[in-house]
Design a protein around this motif. Sequence first.
Motif, PDB file in Angstrom:
ATOM      1  N   ALA A 166       0.858  -1.180   0.000  1.00  0.00           N
ATOM      2  CA  ALA A 166       0.000   0.000   0.000  1.00  0.00           C
ATOM      3  C   ALA A 166       0.899   1.236   0.000  1.00  0.00           C
ATOM      4  O   ALA A 166       2.061   1.159   0.369  1.00  0.00           O
ATOM      5  N   ARG A 167       0.355   2.362  -0.416  1.00  0.00           N
ATOM      6  CA  ARG A 167       1.092   3.619  -0.339  1.00  0.00           C
ATOM      7  C   ARG A 167       0.759   4.241   1.005  1.00  0.00           C
ATOM      8  O   ARG A 167      -0.406   4.282   1.402  1.00  0.00           O
ATOM      9  N   LEU A 168       1.767   4.723   1.711  1.00  0.00           N
ATOM     10  CA  LEU A 168       1.532   5.173   3.079  1.00  0.00           C
ATOM     11  C   LEU A 168       1.926   6.626   3.288  1.00  0.00           C
ATOM     12  O   LEU A 168       3.029   7.037   2.930  1.00  0.00           O
ATOM     13  N   THR A 169       1.003   7.383   3.867  1.00  0.00           N
ATOM     14  CA  THR A 169       1.319   8.739   4.318  1.00  0.00           C
ATOM     15  C   THR A 169       0.991   8.819   5.804  1.00  0.00           C
ATOM     16  O   THR A 169      -0.062   8.340   6.234  1.00  0.00           O
ATOM     17  N   ILE A 170       1.914   9.392   6.561  1.00  0.00           N
ATOM     18  CA  ILE A 170       1.677   9.562   8.000  1.00  0.00           C
ATOM     19  C   ILE A 170       1.511  11.046   8.278  1.00  0.00           C
ATOM     20  O   ILE A 170       2.331  11.857   7.838  1.00  0.00           O
ATOM     21  N   GLU A 200       5.755   8.798   3.179  1.00  0.00           N
ATOM     22  CA  GLU A 200       5.637  10.260   3.262  1.00  0.00           C
ATOM     23  C   GLU A 200       5.189  10.643   4.654  1.00  0.00           C
ATOM     24  O   GLU A 200       4.287  10.032   5.216  1.00  0.00           O
ATOM     25  N   ILE A 201       5.811  11.672   5.204  1.00  0.00           N
ATOM     26  CA  ILE A 201       5.453  12.123   6.550  1.00  0.00           C
ATOM     27  C   ILE A 201       5.104  13.601   6.510  1.00  0.00           C
ATOM     28  O   ILE A 201       5.812  14.399   5.905  1.00  0.00           O
ATOM     29  N   ARG A 202       3.994  13.925   7.136  1.00  0.00           N
ATOM     30  CA  ARG A 202       3.609  15.320   7.254  1.00  0.00           C
ATOM     31  C   ARG A 202       3.429  15.618   8.732  1.00  0.00           C
ATOM     32  O   ARG A 202       2.421  15.240   9.328  1.00  0.00           O
ATOM     33  N   ALA A 203       4.426  16.240   9.341  1.00  0.00           N
ATOM     34  CA  ALA A 203       4.341  16.586  10.765  1.00  0.00           C
ATOM     35  C   ALA A 203       3.803  18.000  10.902  1.00  0.00           C
ATOM     36  O   ALA A 203       3.803  18.770   9.947  1.00  0.00           O
ATOM     37  N   GLY A 204       3.347  18.335  12.083  1.00  0.00           N
ATOM     38  CA  GLY A 204       2.788  19.667  12.335  1.00  0.00           C
ATOM     39  C   GLY A 204       1.498  19.907  11.570  1.00  0.00           C
ATOM     40  O   GLY A 204       1.156  21.045  11.276  1.00  0.00           O
ATOM     41  N   ALA A 205       0.782  18.823  11.247  1.00  0.00           N
ATOM     42  CA  ALA A 205      -0.434  18.954  10.434  1.00  0.00           C
ATOM     43  C   ALA A 205      -1.673  18.763  11.302  1.00  0.00           C
ATOM     44  O   ALA A 205      -1.866  17.703  11.905  1.00  0.00           O
ATOM     45  N   THR A 206      -2.513  19.786  11.378  1.00  0.00           N
ATOM     46  CA  THR A 206      -3.744  19.694  12.160  1.00  0.00           C
ATOM     47  C   THR A 206      -4.908  19.330  11.240  1.00  0.00           C
ATOM     48  O   THR A 206      -5.283  20.103  10.365  1.00  0.00           O
ATOM     49  N   LEU A 207      -5.436  18.131  11.496  1.00  0.00           N
ATOM     50  CA  LEU A 207      -6.572  17.647  10.705  1.00  0.00           C
ATOM     51  C   LEU A 207      -7.828  18.431  11.096  1.00  0.00           C
ATOM     52  O   LEU A 207      -8.120  18.583  12.276  1.00  0.00           O
ATOM     53  N   THR A 208      -8.566  18.925  10.104  1.00  0.00           N
ATOM     54  CA  THR A 208      -9.783  19.691  10.431  1.00  0.00           C
ATOM     55  C   THR A 208     -11.056  18.963  10.017  1.00  0.00           C
ATOM     56  O   THR A 208     -12.115  19.220  10.588  1.00  0.00           O
ATOM     57  N   ALA A 209     -10.985  18.094   9.025  1.00  0.00           N
ATOM     58  CA  ALA A 209     -12.187  17.357   8.620  1.00  0.00           C
ATOM     59  C   ALA A 209     -11.814  16.180   7.729  1.00  0.00           C
ATOM     60  O   ALA A 209     -10.769  16.183   7.071  1.00  0.00           O
ATOM     61  N   ILE A 210     -12.672  15.138   7.747  1.00  0.00           N
ATOM     62  CA  ILE A 210     -12.548  14.033   6.801  1.00  0.00           C
ATOM     63  C   ILE A 210     -13.867  13.956   6.040  1.00  0.00           C
ATOM     64  O   ILE A 210     -14.931  13.834   6.648  1.00  0.00           O
TER      65      ILE A 210
END
Lengths: 438, 148
Positions: A166-170, A200-210
Amino acid sequence: MAKRHVIVGGGTAGLNAILAIREHDRGASEISLVSAERPYSRMVLPYYLGRGIAEAHVFTLSPARLAQLNVRTHLGRRAVGLDTAAGKLSLDDGTVVEYDDLLIATGSSAVRPAVPGADGPGVHSFWTLEQARGVVAGIREGTHVVLVGAGFIAFTILNAILALKARLTIVEIAPRILPRMIDETGAQMVEEWLGRHGVEIRAGATLTAIEETQGRRRLRFREGEDLVAGLVIMATGIRPNLEWLNGSGVRVNRGVLVDDHLRSSVENVYAAGDVAEGRDLVTGEPAVHAIEPTAMEHGRVVGANMAGRDVAYRGSLLMNIVEVCHLDIASFGAWDDPAAEAFAAVRPERFAYRKLLWQGDRLTGAMILGRADDIWTTNDVGMLKGLTQAGNGLGPWKAHLARNPFDVKTAFIASGTTGRLLPETLLGRASVPAGFVG
Amino acid sequence: MRCELACSYMQTGTFQPARSVIRVSPFEAHTSYAPYTCTQCAEAWCMTACPVEAISISPVGAKVVLDDLCVGCKLCTIACPFGTIFYKPETRKAFKCDLCGGSPACVGACPTAAIEYVEAETADWLGTFAAERSARHREWQFAGVEAR
């Protein structure tokens, strides 16, 4: 009349309590197990996800095993109320179970942030077997998986997700990955390592909606571009399952407060594992250590005490180890104590990092990062645990480790740490293999 | 280091000291050596820690990893405080000293009879030896003697 023990929770703590009781009493007492799920080992769920093992491999107490151990069961039932004055436990189907002593081992549950869509379809937790099944069914080769949260739990399933091609993003809300397991330097190294392995890693990311978008999930963030995922896993923390104890009189803080015999504020009620708040071996302070080794040790100590032994517990050592793409990451004890003296060293050519934390000449915390096939890593992982656990004065070996934090083995052996640890046992007697108890 | 070669050959079929489960440490600036391996401790941290009951006790009293049950979670490698249970990346399983089923290869390979296979009280023989040799080495250094 035979003593009636009731174990509430069929996870690691409950299982070990049952085994320890039977190791001691050879079947003389009555044991009832109340478990909402058929007992399995959470620790091995990532290997089930990665197709390394079949689902059948995750179960621990089979019906045959329960019969051999002479355990009565209330499986699929939840505890809903505890009357400590009367010694009665109520279950969700109205059954009342009477006890002489009882173990609270109800574990913890995954929690999700209060974000719109976080409970929607295609958004999973990975904590229970049922949840694991959902993730197993949802990942195909090429599926874009977004893991929300870059903590220990997320990292335990990283290899499995990659093994499924699978392709993975964190994505992580904190500025860096593994904020509660390793320091800044370690986190940078792990990020670099994962980058090399296509994560792929995205730190400091605040999720607001899915949001749902044509059968896929669109994740929106306070800043930066949206992500579109086939499957989302929320690895955003856990909390102890304590609600059913409301009104029971059992004292609760972050977990059920327990003494050095793992007794709660009610004398014949014990607590163990993720729900228990007991002594931290290194700091001496009360702490909830929601980790497998603590659940095992708590469970064994409670089992021995329920069986009539008088076993005091020194405390649990905070520790975690996880391997991602053949890189081992482990930390022990007070690895993030800002007040401690610390030595750290990086060996970039071996992709290795060590950090040792001290109070005087005692090692109180440690962190290790290194390739899983590097003999240095395999040597040092266990010995750093041993040095933190023993807490013995290392005298001249502290200066030796300051010069070379990678020469752990020499310091471990010559400081006599083996001799210190040999008598430091949990129950003070030889163990028997699990299959031999019954 | 013949014990390491013999051990790795017995355990993995290859001569790779890095895969040996007995590991030799140098002391006194490489003038003394001490082999270190599992004490087969009675309470067996590795065995009680295993979440899938993949560690058992063999007929000769060794704690042994059952490969078909081990999932390779490494919990035993942090539970054992002695640092004597390892992980084999090739098989993704834990591995440790199994006393070669009662006839340890390291014993036969040692040219100086420094390793014996006997029933004895568990004790930290090596720690005392290593501490003494290290202290001696430090004294030489303080006295300005080149310890080589």
